[in-house]
Design a protein around this motif. Structure first.
Motif, PDB file in Angstrom:
ATOM      1  N   MET A 178      -6.142  -8.614   2.760  1.00 33.79           N
ATOM      2  CA  MET A 178      -5.056  -7.708   2.397  1.00 33.79           C
ATOM      3  C   MET A 178      -4.872  -7.684   0.897  1.00 33.79           C
ATOM      4  O   MET A 178      -4.645  -8.721   0.272  1.00 33.79           O
ATOM      5  CB  MET A 178      -3.772  -8.139   3.099  1.00 33.79           C
ATOM      6  CG  MET A 178      -3.918  -8.193   4.610  1.00 33.79           C
ATOM      7  SD  MET A 178      -2.359  -8.572   5.414  1.00 33.79           S
ATOM      8  CE  MET A 178      -2.968  -8.898   7.078  1.00 33.79           C
ATOM      9  N   SER A 219      -8.593   0.397   5.833  1.00 35.88           N
ATOM     10  CA  SER A 219      -7.268   1.022   5.919  1.00 35.88           C
ATOM     11  C   SER A 219      -7.186   2.179   4.931  1.00 35.88           C
ATOM     12  O   SER A 219      -7.649   2.079   3.784  1.00 35.88           O
ATOM     13  CB  SER A 219      -6.175  -0.002   5.632  1.00 35.88           C
ATOM     14  OG  SER A 219      -6.120  -0.327   4.251  1.00 35.88           O
ATOM     15  N   LYS A 348       0.787  -5.246   9.857  1.00 40.05           N
ATOM     16  CA  LYS A 348      -0.532  -4.612   9.821  1.00 40.05           C
ATOM     17  C   LYS A 348      -1.285  -4.778  11.143  1.00 40.05           C
ATOM     18  O   LYS A 348      -2.501  -4.641  11.183  1.00 40.05           O
ATOM     19  CB  LYS A 348      -1.362  -5.188   8.669  1.00 40.05           C
ATOM     20  CG  LYS A 348      -0.725  -5.015   7.296  1.00 40.05           C
ATOM     21  CD  LYS A 348      -0.480  -3.556   6.959  1.00 40.05           C
ATOM     22  CE  LYS A 348       0.101  -3.421   5.551  1.00 40.05           C
ATOM     23  NZ  LYS A 348       0.435  -2.009   5.215  1.00 40.05           N
ATOM     24  N   TRP A 357      -6.525   0.401  14.137  1.00 45.82           N
ATOM     25  CA  TRP A 357      -5.076   0.350  14.300  1.00 45.82           C
ATOM     26  C   TRP A 357      -4.731   0.890  15.679  1.00 45.82           C
ATOM     27  O   TRP A 357      -5.347   1.865  16.145  1.00 45.82           O
ATOM     28  CB  TRP A 357      -4.393   1.249  13.277  1.00 45.82           C
ATOM     29  CG  TRP A 357      -4.296   0.725  11.896  1.00 45.82           C
ATOM     30  CD1 TRP A 357      -5.327   0.385  11.084  1.00 45.82           C
ATOM     31  CD2 TRP A 357      -3.097   0.507  11.154  1.00 45.82           C
ATOM     32  NE1 TRP A 357      -4.851  -0.018   9.872  1.00 45.82           N
ATOM     33  CE2 TRP A 357      -3.478   0.047   9.882  1.00 45.82           C
ATOM     34  CE3 TRP A 357      -1.751   0.682  11.425  1.00 45.82           C
ATOM     35  CZ2 TRP A 357      -2.565  -0.257   8.885  1.00 45.82           C
ATOM     36  CZ3 TRP A 357      -0.818   0.376  10.438  1.00 45.82           C
ATOM     37  CH2 TRP A 357      -1.221  -0.095   9.186  1.00 45.82           C
TER      38      TRP A 357
END
Length: 369
Positions: A178, A219, A348, A357
């Protein structure tokens, strides 16, 4: 000379030979361009950076962090034109104060730190916004973050990454990398800037099965894409991620990316993410490491003394979206220039079953770029 060339080209045989020659040159050109692009992407890691990576692996040899999590960790290419780099988490928090409905929370700690950030959950929960103490629309200097060092690939004075490992059934481990940037500069749409906000969390996730990399998630705002590990560009064994200019969305390839392809609400061909092969960043060299348990949403630091409370903060890492009549705010067909900051790593979907996701619907793992 020109008359001889004309006579040579005038025969059918000569014209056919000329066409074949042009085709050969064209094909060779395509092969060269393809070779050059691959050569351009597959750069080598500087010796200083490799040495730091070796030392890092040694430091984690007696922890619960598997070596393969570092071996196959993504490397990030920042866009050449990006002015806002990876940022230090503690600095970001120290430059903010908490607000609820655009009003300062009086009962909050006087000085926010990574250790007390979760105390804000009791005074507003997910409605709390970390708000810049300096005027955000004037783009204060601290928003710029820190450019990675060209020799070490490290943001030496900024802890700008959180790496969390989620063990799952059947030998699966999801490693979340991240990336934190203090400022998200949104793209332009027909000359209008949209989507600026304080605080920006983006991530890659590499899914491992029995220690072998299977797939990589990129992402992209509230969306994203998944690819097989074999499909993505790599430097050595490490996947490559291209961070978009300003927005820092992660892509598996460089170039221009139409945001309409991610979100139907964005009209086609007016807003794009731009990625290119700028500075290389190795997020693993300036990161906090954790094990994550989806059973109780618990983060366990891999190394004693690593801050952890900030990961339980339920609020938002930036200012709340400004009203339409606020200074600097613009409304372009219901797309605002200044929007709210996002929530942090805990939100997340670390417990996701698929690589994608959950909001993506069917999880499609692409086998080619």
């Amino acid at each position: 000379m020109s008359r001889l060339f004309y006579r040579w080209c005038s025969s059918d045989r000569s014209r056919a030979q000329l066409v074949i020659l042009i085709l050969i040159v064209f094909i060779l050109g395509l092969v060269f361009v393809s070779f050059w692009n691959e050569r351009y992407i597959l750069v080598s890691i500087p010796k200083h950076s490799s040495k730091l990576s070796a030392e890092l692996a040694k430091n984690f040899s007696n922890t619960d962090i598997p070596e393969y999590v570092l071996t196959y960790a993504p490397l990030v290419f920042l866009d050449k034109g990006d002015l806002f780099y990876p940022s230090d988490l503690a600095t970001h928090v120290s430059k903010a104060h908490p607000e609820l409905n655009h009003t300062i929370i009086k009962d909050a700690p006087k000085h926010l730190t990574l250790d007390n950030l979760n105390s804000l959950n009791g005074v507003g929960g997910d409605k709390v916004h970390l708000t810049s103490t300096e005027n955000l629309i004037k783009l204060p200097n601290y928003l710029k973050g820190e450019a990675p060092n060209k020799k070490t690939l490290q943001t030496g004075n900024a802890i700008s990454c959180v790496i969390a490992l989620a063990n799952k059934a059947d030998g699966i481990l999801d490693a979340f990398y991240m990336y934190f940037y203090t400022f998200n500069e949104g793209p332009t749409a027909l000359g209008h800037r949209v989507g600026n906000h304080l605080g920006d969390w983006e991530h890659n996730m590499v899914r491992f099965k029995n220690g072998e990399p299977q797939a990589v998630w990129y992402s992209q705002h509230e969306y994203g894409q998944a690819f097989t590990y074999k499909a993505v560009h790599k430097i050595g064994r490490r996947p490559v991620s291209f961070s978009a200019r300003g927005s820092h969305a992660n892509y598996a390839s460089s170039g221009s990316h139409d945001l309409h392809e991610l979100n139907d609400a964005v009209p086609a061909h007016i807003a794009f993410d731009q990625t290119s092969q700028g500075l290389i960043w190795d997020p693993t060299l300036s990161a906090y490491y954790y094990l994550y348990s989806s059973t109780d949403n618990n983060f366990t630091p891999a190394i004693e003394g690593t801050p952890v409370n900030y990961l339980y903060f339920e609020g938002n890492w930036g200012d709340e979206e400004y009203p339409d009549d606020a200074e600097g705010q613009e409304n372009f067909h219901n797309f605002h220039k200044w929007t709210s900051g996002p929530q942090g790593p805990m939100f997340k979907h670390l417990d996701r079953k698929d690589v994608c996701w959950p909001r993506e619907g069917e999880c499609i793992i692409k086998t080619a770029l």
